[in-house]
Scaffold this motif. Sequence first.
Motif, mmCIF file in Angstrom:
data_model
loop_
_atom_site.group_PDB
_atom_site.id
_atom_site.type_symbol
_atom_site.label_atom_id
_atom_site.label_comp_id
_atom_site.label_asym_id
_atom_site.label_seq_id
_atom_site.Cartn_x
_atom_site.Cartn_y
_atom_site.Cartn_z
ATOM 1 N N GLN A 12 63.375 55.251 -15.695
ATOM 2 C CA GLN A 12 64.765 55.071 -16.098
ATOM 3 C C GLN A 12 64.835 54.624 -17.552
ATOM 4 O OE1 GLN A 12 63.723 53.298 -13.123
ATOM 5 N NE2 GLN A 12 62.684 51.866 -14.479
ATOM 6 N N ALA B 210 69.348 49.180 -14.422
ATOM 7 C CA ALA B 210 69.114 50.487 -13.811
ATOM 8 C C ALA B 210 67.758 50.479 -13.132
ATOM 9 C CB ALA B 210 69.177 51.586 -14.871
ATOM 10 N N SER C 176 65.037 53.079 -10.467
ATOM 11 C CA SER C 176 64.697 54.178 -9.580
ATOM 12 C C SER C 176 64.039 53.579 -8.348
ATOM 13 C CB SER C 176 63.734 55.146 -10.279
ATOM 14 O OG SER C 176 64.321 55.699 -11.440
ATOM 15 N N GLY D 150 66.155 57.646 -5.143
ATOM 16 C CA GLY D 150 67.453 57.510 -5.777
ATOM 17 C C GLY D 150 67.381 56.830 -7.118
ATOM 18 N N PHE D 151 68.543 56.781 -7.770
ATOM 19 C CA PHE D 151 68.705 56.088 -9.041
ATOM 20 C C PHE D 151 69.988 55.270 -8.947
ATOM 21 C CE2 PHE D 151 70.501 56.099 -13.434
ATOM 22 C CZ PHE D 151 69.586 55.217 -13.992
ATOM 23 N N ARG D 152 69.900 54.008 -9.365
ATOM 24 C CA ARG D 152 71.034 53.092 -9.241
ATOM 25 C C ARG D 152 71.247 52.360 -10.564
ATOM 26 N NH1 ARG D 152 68.931 49.628 -5.645
ATOM 27 N NH2 ARG D 152 69.792 50.712 -3.822
ATOM 28 N N THR E 263 73.842 49.153 -12.242
ATOM 29 C CA THR E 263 74.818 48.096 -11.970
ATOM 30 C C THR E 263 75.371 47.583 -13.307
ATOM 31 O OG1 THR E 263 73.603 47.438 -9.994
ATOM 32 C CG2 THR E 263 75.216 45.871 -10.877
ATOM 33 N N THR F 58 69.328 61.987 -13.376
ATOM 34 C CA THR F 58 70.643 61.413 -13.080
ATOM 35 C C THR F 58 71.144 60.672 -14.304
ATOM 36 O OG1 THR F 58 69.831 61.011 -10.828
ATOM 37 C CG2 THR F 58 71.961 60.038 -11.417
ATOM 38 N N ARG G 27 78.900 49.370 -9.377
ATOM 39 C CA ARG G 27 77.574 49.907 -9.052
ATOM 40 C C ARG G 27 77.712 51.398 -8.762
ATOM 41 N NH1 ARG G 27 76.350 46.631 -5.379
ATOM 42 N NH2 ARG G 27 74.835 45.325 -6.500
ATOM 43 N N GLU H 36 75.117 54.865 -7.502
ATOM 44 C CA GLU H 36 73.793 55.344 -7.143
ATOM 45 C C GLU H 36 73.883 56.754 -6.589
ATOM 46 O OE1 GLU H 36 72.234 52.624 -4.186
ATOM 47 O OE2 GLU H 36 72.829 53.972 -2.565
#
Length: 307
Positions: free
Chosen positions: A60, A79, A81, A97-99, A101, A205, A218, A220
């Motif tokens: 990321q 951020a 992964s 996934g990728f998130r 906040t 992403t 947030r 994701e």
Amino acid sequence: MSAGSPSTPAGRPRALPVAALLLALALLAALAPRPGHAATQVFPDNGDFAAGQGAWTGDQACSGSLLPGLVCSPLLASAESFVTDPGGDGNPAPAVGFRATFLVGALNLATPVGVWASPGFAYEGPAPTSISFGYDRRTAIGDLLALPDSAAAAQVVLVRTDAAGETVVLDDRDLGGSTVFERVSADVPVGALAPGGTYRLELRTQFRVGGLVTLLARAEVLYDNVRLAVEAPDAPEAATLPAVGAGPGALDLFGEVDPNGAPTDYVFQFGPTPALGDQTGAVSAGDGTERLTVSRTITGPPGATVF
């Protein structure tokens, strides 16, 4: 007997791709006439993440149009992964996934980016006749979309690793939210894979965040069941038929060749011992999809007897 064995019996026809005339293929078994067909190969390994992350790698980064060192700092945005087992939302298997906040009261002109890269894979050919891509995707981005001037994008890229170049397989620039996994697919140009090339897939992403975040936000995106399906014609096939005497010192050689839709030449190998050592000139069998009966006549020197 294996293809191209030096102990190929005399009179055997060998099917050769025109582009690589010395790479001969041969089969002993006699096959009934049939139409050519395509074989399907699927890449990459562990695309369903049944083994968890496996050889996939996650990374990321973050950039900002205004004071990137501040807007991308842990104080204002984070951020990651990750691998998860979402369960209960239409996809019980693990997923990646990728998130990102974004914290309270931050002026977040930030662009977090996450990349999941597949294990590398080699494509051995022949040239594909069709390539398709698909994956399951869930976009939990409601908080992000509620912010002004904010958006989410997902891109899939096929990267060639043994030479410069990449192909954008899928490019969704304006994602909507979804509480369940949905299948997303795309056709891929057949020229994206070259025989002998090595590749990896990247799931990219990107979240674009603009304006004042007054509440914790947030976003994701999850991915699963990643599948690049490649169809290509079977390799040319050949089979030997009995040879027939054609008079003193001469022999008619017979065989069958199935180009399986690829431009194909054939030769007969022959010689006085199992090592053979000689062959006829190459002759085109075309690029059809039906088995052809082919023949050549060979002769020995004056006074020779052909067995």
